[in-house]
Design an enzyme around this catalytic site. Structure first.
Site, PDB file in Angstrom:
ATOM      1  N   LYS A   1      31.986  40.021 -59.809  1.00  0.00           N
ATOM      2  CA  LYS A   1      30.365  39.703 -58.984  1.00  0.00           C
ATOM      3  C   LYS A   1      30.308  38.591 -57.817  1.00  0.00           C
ATOM      4  O   LYS A   1      29.968  39.335 -57.100  1.00  0.00           O
ATOM      5  CB  LYS A   1      29.407  38.714 -60.003  1.00  0.00           C
ATOM      6  CG  LYS A   1      28.598  39.456 -60.883  1.00  0.00           C
ATOM      7  CD  LYS A   1      27.361  39.099 -61.416  1.00  0.00           C
ATOM      8  CE  LYS A   1      27.188  39.841 -62.560  1.00  0.00           C
ATOM      9  NZ  LYS A   1      27.390  38.702 -63.913  1.00  0.00           N
ATOM     10  N   ARG A   2      31.993  37.925 -57.900  1.00  0.00           N
ATOM     11  CA  ARG A   2      31.191  37.283 -56.435  1.00  0.00           C
ATOM     12  C   ARG A   2      32.574  37.984 -55.803  1.00  0.00           C
ATOM     13  O   ARG A   2      33.220  36.866 -54.678  1.00  0.00           O
ATOM     14  CB  ARG A   2      32.295  36.231 -57.206  1.00  0.00           C
ATOM     15  CG  ARG A   2      31.488  34.917 -58.377  1.00  0.00           C
ATOM     16  CD  ARG A   2      32.119  33.962 -59.174  1.00  0.00           C
ATOM     17  NE  ARG A   2      32.455  32.865 -58.264  1.00  0.00           N
ATOM     18  CZ  ARG A   2      33.671  32.705 -58.919  1.00  0.00           C
ATOM     19  NH1 ARG A   2      33.725  32.477 -59.830  1.00  0.00           N
ATOM     20  NH2 ARG A   2      34.349  31.360 -58.290  1.00  0.00           N
TER      21      ARG A   2
END
Length: 495
Positions: free
Chosen positions: A256-257
């Site tokens: 997600k990052r």
RNA sequence: GUCCCCAUCGUCUAGUCUGGUCGAGGACACCGCCCUUUCACGGCGGCGACAGGGGUUCAAAUCCCCUUGGGGACGCCA
């Protein structure tokens, strides 16, 4: 086969992940090609993390991709669409409670009075012993009297996992068998009365008559629990299709990052939704021939579950870029222009100052050269503002030679002499220039480009000059000459 | 750790189910060359893979087993 009903069930807890997009695509593709129904359902049972604005994000992402849903929640006060609603799990809590109660009544589930603290301690102990944490099942044997004796104590509801083997009918993986002893009695209703994901999905998929559950294979283990639940609840089992996850360049689940994990990052970066759709589908599916360029419509026609791949694909930025370029080239000039306008405007270029014809022409001379919409900015900025500075490398190469000044003068004169300001006339004028000087065209073209655009790369020179107009071109040549005088005059290059 | 899934060029893959046509095909990337006013686009060519080991078979990338490697799941998250 019964009517195909597929669904995308994201939880609105943040941005729309690229992997969700891939899953959504397969579900949508199958529904569209079979004339079935594609359903959007919001899994917002986690009140802690779900937020209304994130629902908007889901809708926006799906819409950007061109994925339309036939049934789903209403947004902004609009009513739900479809006859199997509501489509927000937060609005279906009664349903879950009733079904859970039914399971309790039928002896397939039971109340568990263990507190979170009890369980954490139990888990700690298990971890210390090397084994893996699982519920002991101690409330399973509580008699009705014992349960009654608990009074108003909070309880969760656990599903009773019976001994045996659970088979997951999966169209992609084949039938996957899991021994039930791998599972403990899992919680289906939290002490606050909310359903846990497992119960909610199954009740929803069952009641919504979902025919194909297509999702990431991180759910493969969960699927066994779901099958048990489906059976206990007496619902028809859907067909499962667990496809591999999208991996990052290191082979891990796309974090997600990472930039790009948010589907809308790609829009931000100037990618065409049809290119992203094309790429994402290709990441887990291959056609029967060598084609790789597909429009969404072609994908609807060609897609098939049995040609989906079993192994996870790493995300390859270079390939997406290439694919995007291909799709850009396939667009009509007008279409491309219209998609480019907001990008230019956002970059501060005053597109309102140019005529539609001019903008179309601008687009036309760049269409072959850009890989992303954002690339347009550096390709056309000089049409809007005269170059404030000149690329250092270009100055060194084009303007610091001994004959640089003479060339620029000759270029100026040649331009003056061009009657009708057309690409062909310009080309002819430069050819004459080169012939007279007995050198290649490049000797005149490159210094000109530098004066007109300030850069060494860009659209074809004659095309760009034609669009810029005679007056502006000569002005910029003059400015270039002044620059050479000022900067390079006393220090002619060694060559 | 336990369970589940996966395994062909650096990457995405075709081929695997229905062994022989595979001395493994395509695409991206990379490297040359060509086209050319730059950058691109396009064209041509090159580099480059069946994870390892056992079987089965006249024959295995394809079937079976083991090993190894990778991924995922083991929540009162979804």
């Amino acid at each position: 086969m019964n009517k195909v009903r597929t669904r995308m069930a994201p939880s609105p807890t943040g941005f729309f992940h690229i992997g969700n997009a891939k899953t959504a695509l397969y579900n949508w593709l199958l529904a569209r090609q079979t004339g079935g129904t594609f359903i959007l359902r919001l899994e917002d049972t986690d009140a802690e993390r779900s937020k209304v604005e994130y629902e908007q994000v889901v809708a926006e992402a799906l819409t950007w991709l061109g994925i339309t849903w036939d049934e789903g929640p209403g947004f902004g006060g609009n009513p739900d669409r479809g006859g199997y609603g509501p489509y927000r799990q937060s609005q279906r809590t009664e349903l879950y409670r009733n079904e859970a109660q039914r399971l309790i009544d039928e002896g397939a589930a039971y109340r568990c009075f263990c507190t979170k603290e009890d369980l954490d301690a139990e888990r700690q102990r298990a971890a210390g012993e090397g084994g893996h944490a699982r519920y002991s099942g101690k409330c399973r044997a509580l008699t009705p009297e014992e349960v009654a004796a608990k009074g108003n104590a909070l309880y969760s509801v656990r599903f009773k996992v019976e001994p045996g083997v659970t088979e997951i009918p999966d169209l992609l993986q084949g039938t996957v068998r899991v021994d039930n002893k791998e599972f403990d009695d899992f919680i289906i209703v939290k002490p606050n009365g909310d359903a846990v994901f497992h119960l909610a999905v199954v009740v929803d998929d069952g009641l919504m008559k979902i025919s194909h559950v297509i999702r990431g294979d991180d759910h493969l283990t969960n699927a066994a629990r779901h099958v048990m639940l489906f059976n206990a609840l007496g619902y028809d089992l859907p067909v499962f299709v667990h496809h591999p996850l999208v991996h990052d360049e290191h082979g891990k689940k796309y974090s997600k990052r990472l930039h790009g994990a948010n589907l809308l990052d790609w829009r931000e970066d100037g990618y065409l939704p049809e290119a992203i759709v094309n790429y994402l589908v290709l990441l887990g599916w291959a056609p029967s021939d060598d084609r790789e360029l597909f429009s969404p419509d072609e994908l609807i026609k060609e897609f098939s579950i049995d040609r989906m791949s079993l192994s996870a694909g790493k995300f390859d930025l270079k390939k997406v870029q290439w694919l995007n370029g291909q799709h850009i080239r396939r667009l009509s000039v007008e279409d491309l222009r219209d998609r480019l306008l907001p990008v230019m405007a956002k970059a501060g270029l005053d597109v309102g100052s140019k005529s539609p014809e001019c903008l179309t022409r601008m687009t036309a001379i760049c269409q072959e050269k850009i890989a992303t919409l954002n690339d347009i900015v550096g390709m056309v900025d000089f049409f809007f503002v005269a170059p404030a500075e000149y690329e250092e490398k270009g100055v060194k190469k084009q303007w610091k030679k001994e004959d640089s000044m003479d060339r620029m003068q000759a270029i100026r004169d040649a331009m003056e002499g061009v009657g009708e300001w057309t690409v062909d006339a310009l080309h002819a004028a430069y050819q004459a220039l080169a012939e007279k000087a007995e050198c290649g065209l490049g000797k005149f073209i490159h210094p000109t480009r530098l004066a007109l655009t300030g850069k060494g790369v860009g659209p074809g020179l004659f095309e760009l000059a034609q669009l810029l107009g005679k007056e502006t071109c000569i002005e910029r040549i003059d400015k270039g000459i002044e620059y050479i005088k000022a900067q390079c005059g006393e220090a002619p290059g060694e060559a």
